[in-house]
Design a protein around this motif. Structure first.
Motif, short mmCIF file in Angstrom:
data_model
loop_
_atom_site.label_atom_id
_atom_site.label_comp_id
_atom_site.label_asym_id
_atom_site.label_seq_id
_atom_site.Cartn_x
_atom_site.Cartn_y
_atom_site.Cartn_z
N TYR A 250 -4.55 -9.13 1.50
CA TYR A 250 -3.61 -9.04 2.62
C TYR A 250 -4.29 -8.51 3.89
O TYR A 250 -5.03 -7.54 3.84
CB TYR A 250 -2.44 -8.14 2.24
N TYR A 252 -3.64 -6.68 7.28
CA TYR A 252 -2.60 -5.86 7.88
C TYR A 252 -2.36 -6.27 9.33
O TYR A 252 -3.30 -6.44 10.10
CB TYR A 252 -2.99 -4.38 7.83
N TRP A 256 1.28 -2.42 11.68
CA TRP A 256 1.42 -1.81 10.35
C TRP A 256 1.67 -0.30 10.43
O TRP A 256 2.49 0.24 9.68
CB TRP A 256 0.18 -2.07 9.51
N ALA A 282 4.85 -8.94 4.22
CA ALA A 282 4.72 -7.58 4.76
C ALA A 282 5.61 -6.61 3.99
O ALA A 282 5.21 -5.48 3.69
CB ALA A 282 5.08 -7.56 6.24
N LYS A 285 3.97 -5.93 0.62
CA LYS A 285 2.81 -5.06 0.74
C LYS A 285 3.24 -3.63 1.05
O LYS A 285 2.65 -2.67 0.53
CB LYS A 285 1.88 -5.58 1.85
N LYS A 289 2.35 -0.28 -1.27
CA LYS A 289 1.77 0.97 -0.79
C LYS A 289 2.68 2.16 -1.12
O LYS A 289 2.22 3.21 -1.53
CB LYS A 289 1.54 0.89 0.71
#
Length: 312
Positions: A250, A252, A256, A282, A285, A289
């Motif tokens: 990915y 960013y 971000w 997005a 992801k 995280k």
């Protein structure tokens, strides 16, 4: 094979094995754990396969596979990279493996099953024995520490070298000393470290995976154990698996930092934009995280309007 798959030709339930005793049960349970480990490692963690297929075997196969000093049928195959991996699991509590013992496994077959050594006639095939016992003498030259590693050509014992088909040298390996305790440790490490299962949940998750393996050996879902099935078990036990391979690469976006700040300060963020600009990726992801820091965080797709969001 059109897609990566592990094929596990495991044995029928020990309950069907009239009186093989606790040794047969232990051997069967060992095969189950090898199947679970391979599924977690090769299907989920390494992403080398799309599914694992567990196939039932006859009582004759069961008796051959689980007798401690008798060669059993090949356990499975895996299409990975440019070759086809043939895997066999063997519990053995007695003496270490000798060159002759390994060769007997390679040569063993039946009317229903092709011996592993004949499968090696395919130049794209390789053989891996996963076993609880150690290796003795020149058999140590076949030892590897992980799936996908192979001994140097010069390490193959001459007795096996002469029996192999042309270009077969270097395509036979053994992972020894993989006893039940070591397999348990490998599975726990994958569940807690790779998939972030809480310590309080990993044992229950392990048992759920073992039960799914048994069901498929009994014929459920045609024996197929897909990646999505494994991921579902992980999530039920508050773990997390990356949503897609694209997330690994990915890129960013420039905003971000604003997304992370909004989640940290307001615990919510609204991503807007035209179709195809990466909003869904997005969000996935961002979830990945956050899940690293928040055990048990769930990803829920809202497809039925605001009421579903309120209910969740």
């Amino acid at each position: 094979m059109t897609q990566n798959a592990i094929k596990e030709e495991c044995s029928a339930s020990p309950a069907q094995n009239g009186g093989s005793g606790k040794d047969a049960v232990a051997g069967y349970e060992y095969q189950i754990d090898v199947s679970v480990w391979l599924a977690l490692d090769l299907v989920l963690a390494s992403k080398l396969a799309q599914q694992i297929v567990l196939e039932p075997a006859s009582q004759e196969d069961l008796e051959a596979d689980l007798a401690e000093y008798e060669p059993g049928s090949v356990t499975g195959t895996l299409a990975v990279g440019g070759y086809r991996l043939v895997v066999q699991a063997k519990l053995r509590s007695g003496d270490a493996w000798t060159v002759k013992g390994v060769l007997a496994l390679l040569k063993h077959g039946s009317d229903r099953r092709q011996p592993a050594i004949e499968r090696l006639a395919d130049p794209q095939a390789r053989y891996l024995l996963v076993t609880s016992a150690a290796l003795n003498g020149k058999a140590r030259g076949l030892a590897v520490q992980r799936v996908g590693a192979w001994p140097a050509d010069g390490k193959t014992p001459s007795l096996i070298r002469r029996a192999l088909p042309p270009n077969g040298v270097g395509r036979v390996a053994v992972m020894g000393n993989q006893d039940s305790e070591r397999l348990d440790w490998r599975i726990r490490q994958l569940l807690t470290d790779s998939f972030r299962i809480p310590t309080s949940q990993w044992r229950q998750c392990h048992q759920a995976l073992r039960e799914q393996a048994r069901q498929r050996i009994s014929g459920a879902a045609g024996g197929s154990w897909h990646r999505a099935d494994l991921e579902a078990v992980i999530r039920v036990h508050q773990g997390y698996v990356a949503s897609s391979p694209e997330l690994d690469a990915y890129v960013y976006p420039s905003q971000w930092g604003r997304l992370e700040a909004a989640m940290a300060e307001r615990h919510a963020v609204l991503i807007v934009g035209q179709s195809g600009t990466g909003k869904t990726m997005a969000a996935k992801k961002l979830y990945e995280k956050l899940a690293e820091a928040i055990p048990g965080l769930a990803y829920v797709a809202i497809t039925h309007g605001p009421q579903q969001l309120a209910s969740d």
